[in-house]
Write a protein that holds these residues in place. Structure first.
Motif, PDB file in Angstrom:
ATOM      1  N   ARG A   1       8.154  -0.774  -0.010  1.00 59.13           N
ATOM      2  CA  ARG A   1       9.522  -0.337  -0.304  1.00 59.13           C
ATOM      3  C   ARG A   1       9.659   0.223  -1.718  1.00 59.13           C
ATOM      4  O   ARG A   1      10.748   0.586  -2.149  1.00 59.13           O
ATOM      5  CB  ARG A   1      10.503  -1.503  -0.111  1.00 59.13           C
ATOM      6  N   SER A   2       8.548   0.299  -2.436  1.00 59.91           N
ATOM      7  CA  SER A   2       8.583   0.767  -3.819  1.00 59.91           C
ATOM      8  C   SER A   2       8.621   2.290  -3.896  1.00 59.91           C
ATOM      9  O   SER A   2       7.753   2.969  -3.331  1.00 59.91           O
ATOM     10  CB  SER A   2       7.353   0.260  -4.586  1.00 59.91           C
ATOM     11  N   PRO A   3       9.577   2.851  -4.627  1.00 57.66           N
ATOM     12  CA  PRO A   3       9.623   4.315  -4.783  1.00 57.66           C
ATOM     13  C   PRO A   3       8.460   4.859  -5.612  1.00 57.66           C
ATOM     14  O   PRO A   3       8.178   6.055  -5.581  1.00 57.66           O
ATOM     15  CB  PRO A   3      10.961   4.541  -5.507  1.00 57.66           C
ATOM     16  N   MET A   4       7.747   3.965  -6.318  1.00 59.33           N
ATOM     17  CA  MET A   4       6.619   4.410  -7.138  1.00 59.33           C
ATOM     18  C   MET A   4       5.417   4.813  -6.282  1.00 59.33           C
ATOM     19  O   MET A   4       4.517   5.516  -6.757  1.00 59.33           O
ATOM     20  CB  MET A   4       6.205   3.315  -8.119  1.00 59.33           C
ATOM     21  N   ARG A   5       5.388   4.389  -5.035  1.00 62.29           N
ATOM     22  CA  ARG A   5       4.257   4.748  -4.174  1.00 62.29           C
ATOM     23  C   ARG A   5       4.158   6.275  -4.016  1.00 62.29           C
ATOM     24  O   ARG A   5       3.066   6.819  -3.911  1.00 62.29           O
ATOM     25  CB  ARG A   5       4.390   4.083  -2.800  1.00 62.29           C
TER      26      ARG A   5
END
Length: 384
Positions: A118-122
């Protein structure tokens, strides 16, 4: 790409201090002392000089350093690690050479897999993975297909702008790796991110999509491009006219277009001889759609071939499996059994529907016949 999980039985602070000492021993401008500002500042400084270990022949040591950095990074809460992750990604894209590039690719993949889905950094990590894959020619290790890519980001989809940026890069890398079919699919995905309201902004992407598809020797079903909004916006332009010729017209139409617009075709990076060969294949498919028997004479005339070129051309067509047919040199004819359609619209769907209904009817007849035979056999056995 499979990267095994890494377990390090020391605290993040101790790891950071060990990394400081190691990098300093390599000549990096960094103190061995911990930063008074905490672990995040330590990691920023370590990432800033970690390229001190980027040396050919020392790939194992480089990988250990990068994996140590990743293990510390994932221990920091995401809200405090975003800038650190971005700095790490940028630093790894600076590695030179294929071997070091592959080490950096594995380290970033480990980070990507370690981040919460769920991390936008991915997205940012994955984008930099593709940047590195461009230089190492290892795109297959991090990109399977568009559907798999969408699954990777299902819980945290990138923004439209981010997707467009990623698709453009992927398209470039896939073309460089001679994966033209995947590149075409990525470009279609890119164009599908535009709406009627902003389709005009996709002009360059649409032109690139068309020229890539026309130049690809394996792409023959081109009419889906015409339904894309950015491509529709090009109606009236020469590139749209050229696409239309490849979708539904014949070799003669292309030759007329080329005669009038030679410079334009060249400017698009298209090869005239390759275009002619593709148009001959498409024109032959069109002939095969409506004729079960095609004479060599018609093939020679319609495809502008010399008498000695007909048989080799037919052999090439059969190799592509676009048309299933039998060539009879004695009677100088081709007998067609089936062909791939150049376009697949309402008429083709209706034809497929009629064929499936005919199959269903035939299967029902066979089923009823078998029931009759079975009943007769049972009756005969009872009489005995």
């Amino acid at each position: 790409m499979h990267v095994p999980p890494i377990f390090i039985d020391v605290s993040a602070d101790d790891q950071a201090q060990e990394l400081r000492a190691y990098l300093k021993s390599l000549g990096a401008e960094i103190s061995e002392e911990k930063s008074p500002k905490g672990l995040e500042d330590d990691l920023h400084k370590i990432i800033g000089v970690c390229d001190a270990c980027f040396r050919e022949g020392q790939e194992t040591e480089v990988e250990c350093v990068l994996n140590d950095i990743v293990s510390i990074m994932v221990s920091i809460p995401l809200e405090r690690s975003e800038n650190i992750i971005l700095a790490f990604c940028e630093k790894l894209t600076k590695a030179t050479g294929v071997k070091l590039g592959n080490v950096c690719l594995r380290a970033l993949w480990l980070l990507f897999q370690s981040l919460d889905e769920r991390s936008p950094m991915r997205y940012h990590v994955y984008y930099h993975l593709i940047v590195i894959a461009k230089t190492t020619d290892e795109i297959k290790s991090v990109f399977k297909d568009v559907d798999n890519l969408k699954q990777q980001f299902a819980l945290c989809p990138p923004s439209n702008d981010q997707l467009q940026k990623l698709y453009r890069l992927l398209h470039e890398v896939l073309l460089k790796s001679n994966q033209s079919e995947q590149a075409a699919k990525v470009m279609i995905e890119l164009l599908s991110t535009y709406t009627s309201e902003n389709a005009s902004q996709a002009r360059e992407d649409a032109i690139r999509c068309i020229t890539t598809a026309l130049a690809d020797p394996k792409t023959f079903l081109l009419d889906p491009l015409l339904s894309l909004k950015p491509v529709k916006f090009l109606e009236g332009d020469l590139i749209h006219d050229l696409l239309t010729i490849f979708v539904c017209e014949n070799l003669e139409s292309y030759m007329k277009f080329y005669k009038n617009h030679k410079e334009f075709v060249t400017q698009q990076g298209l090869n005239h001889e390759q275009n002619m060969q593709k148009m001959r294949l498409l024109s032959f498919m069109q002939l095969a759609e409506t004729n079960q028997e095609i004479t060599f004479e018609i093939i020679q005339k319609e495809l502008q071939l010399g008498p000695e070129e007909v048989e080799p051309f037919i052999i090439e067509v059969l190799k592509t499996k676009l048309v299933r047919a039998r060539m009879d040199q004695l009677v100088k004819k081709v007998f067609v059994s089936s062909t791939m359609h150049r376009t697949f619209g309402r008429a083709q769907w209706q034809q497929l529907r009629d064929l499936l209904h005919a199959w269903k009817s035939n299967l029902n007849s066979v089923h009823d016949g078998m029931k009759t035979i079975t009943a007769a056999q049972i009756e005969l056995m009872n009489q005995q």
